[in-house]
Design a protein around this motif. Structure first.
Motif, short mmCIF file in Angstrom:
data_model
loop_
_atom_site.label_atom_id
_atom_site.label_comp_id
_atom_site.label_asym_id
_atom_site.label_seq_id
_atom_site.Cartn_x
_atom_site.Cartn_y
_atom_site.Cartn_z
N ARG A 388 17.32 6.17 11.30
CA ARG A 388 16.31 6.52 12.30
C ARG A 388 14.90 6.43 11.68
NH1 ARG A 388 16.36 9.22 17.11
NH2 ARG A 388 18.56 9.76 16.84
N HIS A 389 14.74 6.96 10.48
CA HIS A 389 13.43 6.93 9.82
C HIS A 389 13.01 5.48 9.55
CE1 HIS A 389 10.03 8.19 7.53
NE2 HIS A 389 10.51 7.76 6.36
N ALA A 390 13.93 4.66 9.07
CA ALA A 390 13.61 3.25 8.81
C ALA A 390 13.22 2.54 10.10
CB ALA A 390 14.79 2.55 8.15
N GLY A 391 13.92 2.87 11.20
CA GLY A 391 13.58 2.26 12.49
C GLY A 391 12.18 2.62 12.94
N GLU A 392 11.78 3.87 12.71
CA GLU A 392 10.43 4.31 13.08
C GLU A 392 9.36 3.59 12.26
OE1 GLU A 392 11.57 8.89 14.44
OE2 GLU A 392 10.89 8.46 12.39
N LEU A 393 9.68 3.28 11.01
CA LEU A 393 8.72 2.60 10.12
C LEU A 393 8.77 1.07 10.23
CD1 LEU A 393 9.18 4.63 6.79
CD2 LEU A 393 7.39 4.93 8.52
N SER A 394 9.78 0.55 10.93
CA SER A 394 10.09 -0.87 10.84
C SER A 394 8.95 -1.80 11.21
CB SER A 394 11.31 -1.19 11.72
OG SER A 394 11.05 -0.85 13.08
N ARG A 395 8.07 -1.37 12.11
CA ARG A 395 6.98 -2.26 12.54
C ARG A 395 5.61 -1.79 12.06
NH1 ARG A 395 8.54 -6.02 16.22
NH2 ARG A 395 10.64 -5.76 17.03
N CYS A 396 5.59 -0.75 11.26
CA CYS A 396 4.30 -0.20 10.83
C CYS A 396 3.50 -1.17 9.98
CB CYS A 396 4.52 1.10 10.07
SG CYS A 396 5.03 2.47 11.14
N ASP A 397 4.18 -2.05 9.23
CA ASP A 397 3.42 -2.96 8.38
C ASP A 397 2.63 -3.99 9.19
OD1 ASP A 397 5.52 -4.60 9.16
OD2 ASP A 397 5.93 -5.37 7.15
N LEU A 398 2.95 -4.12 10.50
CA LEU A 398 2.16 -5.01 11.35
C LEU A 398 0.71 -4.54 11.45
CD1 LEU A 398 4.61 -5.61 14.35
CD2 LEU A 398 4.18 -7.12 12.40
N MET A 399 0.49 -3.26 11.21
CA MET A 399 -0.85 -2.69 11.34
C MET A 399 -1.62 -2.71 10.02
SD MET A 399 -0.30 -2.21 14.42
CE MET A 399 -1.93 -1.64 14.85
N THR A 400 -1.01 -3.23 8.96
CA THR A 400 -1.71 -3.29 7.67
C THR A 400 -2.64 -4.48 7.62
OG1 THR A 400 0.05 -4.60 6.61
CG2 THR A 400 0.25 -2.21 6.51
N GLU A 401 -3.65 -4.39 6.78
CA GLU A 401 -4.59 -5.50 6.62
C GLU A 401 -3.93 -6.68 5.92
OE1 GLU A 401 -8.62 -4.76 5.54
OE2 GLU A 401 -8.44 -2.61 5.89
N MET A 402 -2.97 -6.39 5.04
CA MET A 402 -2.29 -7.47 4.32
C MET A 402 -1.54 -8.38 5.29
SD MET A 402 -1.75 -8.75 1.29
CE MET A 402 -1.72 -7.61 -0.08
N VAL A 403 -0.79 -7.80 6.23
CA VAL A 403 -0.05 -8.62 7.20
C VAL A 403 -1.01 -9.29 8.16
CG1 VAL A 403 1.62 -8.53 9.10
CG2 VAL A 403 2.07 -7.28 6.99
N GLY A 404 -2.14 -8.63 8.45
CA GLY A 404 -3.14 -9.27 9.30
C GLY A 404 -3.67 -10.55 8.70
N GLU A 405 -3.79 -10.59 7.37
CA GLU A 405 -4.28 -11.79 6.68
C GLU A 405 -3.16 -12.75 6.35
OE1 GLU A 405 -7.11 -14.31 4.84
OE2 GLU A 405 -7.31 -12.60 6.21
N PHE A 406 -1.97 -12.21 6.02
CA PHE A 406 -0.81 -13.03 5.64
C PHE A 406 0.37 -12.67 6.55
CE2 PHE A 406 -3.23 -12.12 1.72
CZ PHE A 406 -3.61 -13.41 1.36
N PRO A 407 0.46 -13.28 7.73
CA PRO A 407 1.53 -12.92 8.68
C PRO A 407 2.94 -13.06 8.10
CG PRO A 407 -0.13 -14.26 9.76
CD PRO A 407 -0.46 -14.27 8.30
N SER A 408 3.12 -13.96 7.14
CA SER A 408 4.44 -14.15 6.55
C SER A 408 4.88 -12.94 5.73
CB SER A 408 4.45 -15.39 5.65
OG SER A 408 3.55 -15.24 4.57
N MET A 409 3.97 -11.97 5.52
CA MET A 409 4.28 -10.77 4.74
C MET A 409 4.95 -9.68 5.57
SD MET A 409 3.45 -10.99 1.50
CE MET A 409 3.12 -9.33 0.93
#
Length: 691
Positions: A388-409
């Motif tokens: 359950r905890h992993a599911g809640e965190l599963s998309r949080c990295d979409l909001m990081t600046e790193m993924v914003g610059e490098f979508p493959s991350m």
């Protein structure tokens, strides 16, 4: 005089799009050869050449002329070609005009169906020199170029401006002008090493002359092999191994005519950044080959391929190091900025990102996935709280600046950030596994938590998108539902999960609640996934009717499905299989017509003949025999035991009239057949097996 000679066609241009170079070269070869074959110009081997500034073909032993041919065309029947006075009719005159002659020049031909007007002529083959310009022009016009350009004051269009045309057949130039370039026997070498013209006297010398004089390796595979060897050797000198990605190797080959390796480096401090981000910017933006050490760790070195043999390679190295440094600095900046927040701090901001307008935000989807993942973990022996905890965190990295610059991350950044946050190691790993499998042959998630959230994600997407009526149609599949279904099937099947497919879909449907507006969505998604499963089995050589036999009884789990497939495949090899399949088909057809309820009990004294009493007794005995086998899911043994019914069943149908006039007797016989059918249906519906 020889009747054939080599032909060289080369179109010299400005730098061609590197990602399209191979495709353009292959298309030119195909279209040109197709034109030669249509013109009946015989030839030998064909060699394609492609570099940044040229597309070329060497065609061995191309005939100088088409072969001569005799042409015969049959026209109207003589009785329809002339009227009563012997004058030509309009049919005869029209046929003569279409042949470019007059009626009096036509011949007559007698056949078993009468006499006909015919046109016969001996046609000499045309010279290749007359045909080649049109063949080349048509080949160029048919190249897969989405958007053509014009240059200068010219009205012609091509993918890039054209500067020269080399077109030689034997010793002679093929006289023509294509794309405003006049054919000649002069090619051009490397833009800097040998920009002046090079006269070619023999097409077969093309590649050697370009390499030895013009400093151009025109043959794409040779250039690719050379670059690969250069990069490997340079990486070894640095004490590492280069990342020789095939797509990158192709692109770099398409960017260079005279490849020269140059090794560069960057500050070690940048290695604190997740290496996937550094690799991404080096490969995608700079076309560099990253270098890894023997432990698989990124080194602070890279290898680039220069398209020039410089007298001072240090200048090239320093220039590349200067260019890549700001990109690496950006990656480090984003990494450091993201470190100022925990991954869980982004959960609330997912509300601002829409997943699909009718299915809510990314936050809503994450919460559904978390709940479904917890249920899956509970069913499969994982840790529900962790899932359950992993599911809640599963998309949080979409909001990081790193993924914003490098979508493959996506996912990769989630794992790194979770580790930096001190999350449970399995949760961190699951955030990367959440996206697996990313493509058909990709590896699967391995941790129980990763399996749970990856499966939950795909099931939520499938049921949700089907639930709002957006199922795939034809080649339109904007939410990649086919890939999601195949991924879910692989996860369930290859990990031998004991979760029932329908139960899993119903759980996903319940969590979606009022978002689902379509009726029978679970039925539709189940059918969709089973059709994908059919395709997977077909790839393994499993016949469609064998699959149909098993799917008819709707096994609860994919592991059970596989065991039944194996059992029916074995049964099919038995000598009794064909007769029993035919008998089951006959039984199924009889029972389809039954109206009302059949008797629940059948006693042997109700039967009139030994054949039906014997079948009843054998069915009763086999029922007791197979019950423990079914409990152990030993379906192969069950069908092997049921194969012993063949002779008894054959005798029954030979001696017994099932649809007797006496209602009681008829119903008892039908009930007997229903119980016989039910024994087989405990494993599969073998009535659908083809002979």
């Amino acid at each position: 005089m020889a009747d054939a000679a080599d032909l060289l066609f080369e179109l010299g241009t400005e730098e061609l799009p590197p990602v399209a170079l191979k495709r353009l070269s292959e298309a030119l070869t195909h279209e040109f050869v197709t034109g030669l074959e249509s013109a009946q110009l015989t030839h030998g081997d064909v060699v394609s050449y492609a570099s940044p500034r040229r597309l070329a073909l060497l065609i061995k032993d191309l005939a100088f002329r088409q072969p001569d041919r005799d042409i015969e065309r049959r026209g109207p029947a003589v009785k329809a070609a002339f009227d009563a006075e012997g004058n030509p009719t309009k049919a005869a005159e029209g046929f003569a005009r279409s042949c470019g002659t007059t009626v009096d020049q036509l011949q007559r031909q007698q056949t078993d169906k009468g006499e006909w007007l015919v046109y016969q002529v001996h046609e000499s083959g045309r010279a290749a020199a007359e045909l080649l310009p049109a063949i080349a022009e048509q080949a160029l016009n048919r190249l897969p170029i989405p958007k053509r350009m014009r240059w200068g004051s010219s009205e012609v269009q091509f993918v890039r401006p054209v500067h020269w045309l080399t077109f030689i057949h034997g010793e002679d130039v093929v006289d023509c002008t294509l794309l405003d370039a006049s054919a000649d026997h002069i090619t051009h070498g490397h833009r800097f090493h040998h920009p002046q013209g090079i006269t070619l006297y023999d097409p077969a010398d093309y590649a050697a002359v370009l390499e030895n004089v013009g400093k151009v390796i025109a043959y794409f595979p040779d250039r690719r092999s050379r670059i690969k060897a250069q990069v490997e050797a340079t990486a070894a000198q640095l004490g590492g191994v280069a990342d020789l990605d095939d797509a990158l190797l192709d692109e770099v080959t398409a960017l260079n005519e005279w490849p020269v390796p140059v090794a560069g480096s960057f500050e070690e401090r940048f290695l604190e950044v997740p290496h996937e981000a550094l690799v991404s910017t080096m490969k995608t933006n700079q076309k560099y080959f990253p270098v890894f050490d023997g432990e698989g760790r990124l080194m602070n070195h890279f290898i680039t391929i220069a398209n020039i043999e410089s007298e001072n390679p240090d200048i090239i190295r320093e220039g590349n190091e200067r260019v890549v440094r700001p990109r690496l600095a950006d990656a480090m900046f984003f990494w450091e900025q993201d470190g100022k927040k925990r991954l869980s701090d982004h959960i609330g901001s997912l509300r601002e990102v829409v997943f699909q307008k009718d299915l809510g935000s990314m936050y809503d989807k994450s919460q559904r996935v978390a709940a479904l993942a917890a249920w899956i973990a509970e069913q499969s022996g994982g840790d529900p709280a962790r899932a359950r905890h992993a599911g809640e965190l599963s998309r949080c990295d979409l909001m990081t600046e790193m993924v914003g610059e490098f979508p493959s991350m996506q996912g990769i950044m989630g794992r790194y950030q979770a580790i930096r946050d001190g999350e449970d190691p399995e949760v961190a790993q699951a955030l990367d596994e959440f996206y697996m499998p990313r493509f058909s042959s990709d590896r699967l998630p391995q941790t129980p938590t990763g399996i749970a959230i990856a499966l939950a994600e795909r099931i939520d997407t499938l049921v949700g998108i089907f639930g709002i009526g957006m199922r795939p149609t034809g080649d339109k599949d904007p939410f990649a539902l086919r890939r999601a279904a195949l991924g879910a099937l692989r996860i369930i099947g290859e990990h031998s999960l004991t979760i029932g497919l329908r139960e899993l879909l119903e759980q996903g449907r319940e969590l979606l609640g009022a978002h689902v507006t379509e009726a029978d969505v679970v039925d539709h998604v189940e059918h969709f996934m089973l059709e994908r499963l059919r395709g997977r089995y077909a790839e393994q050589g499993i016949a469609s009717d064998l699959f149909d036999a098993v799917v008819a009884v709707r096994p609860q789990t994919l592991a059970d499905f596989q065991q039944r497939i194996d059992a029916v495949a074995h049964f099919r090899s038995l000598p009794e299989a064909e007769a029993l399949a035919a008998a089951n088909k006959r039984i199924a057809n009889i029972l389809k017509k039954v109206q009302g309820t059949l008797p629940e009990t059948v006693a042997s004294e109700h039967f009139e003949s030994d054949a039906e009493a014997r079948l009843w007794q054998q069915v009763q005995d086999l029922k007791k025999q197979v019950e423990p086998l079914l409990a152990e899911q030993d379906y192969t043994a069950v069908l092997r035991a049921l194969a012993g019914l063949r002779d008894t069943v054959d005798t029954f149908f030979d001696d017994v009239m099932v649809m007797a006039d006496d209602k009681t007797l008829r119903e008892k016989r039908l009930a007997l057949l229903a119980r016989l059918q039910a024994l087989f249906l405990e494993v599969a519906d073998i009535s659908v097996l083809q002979s």
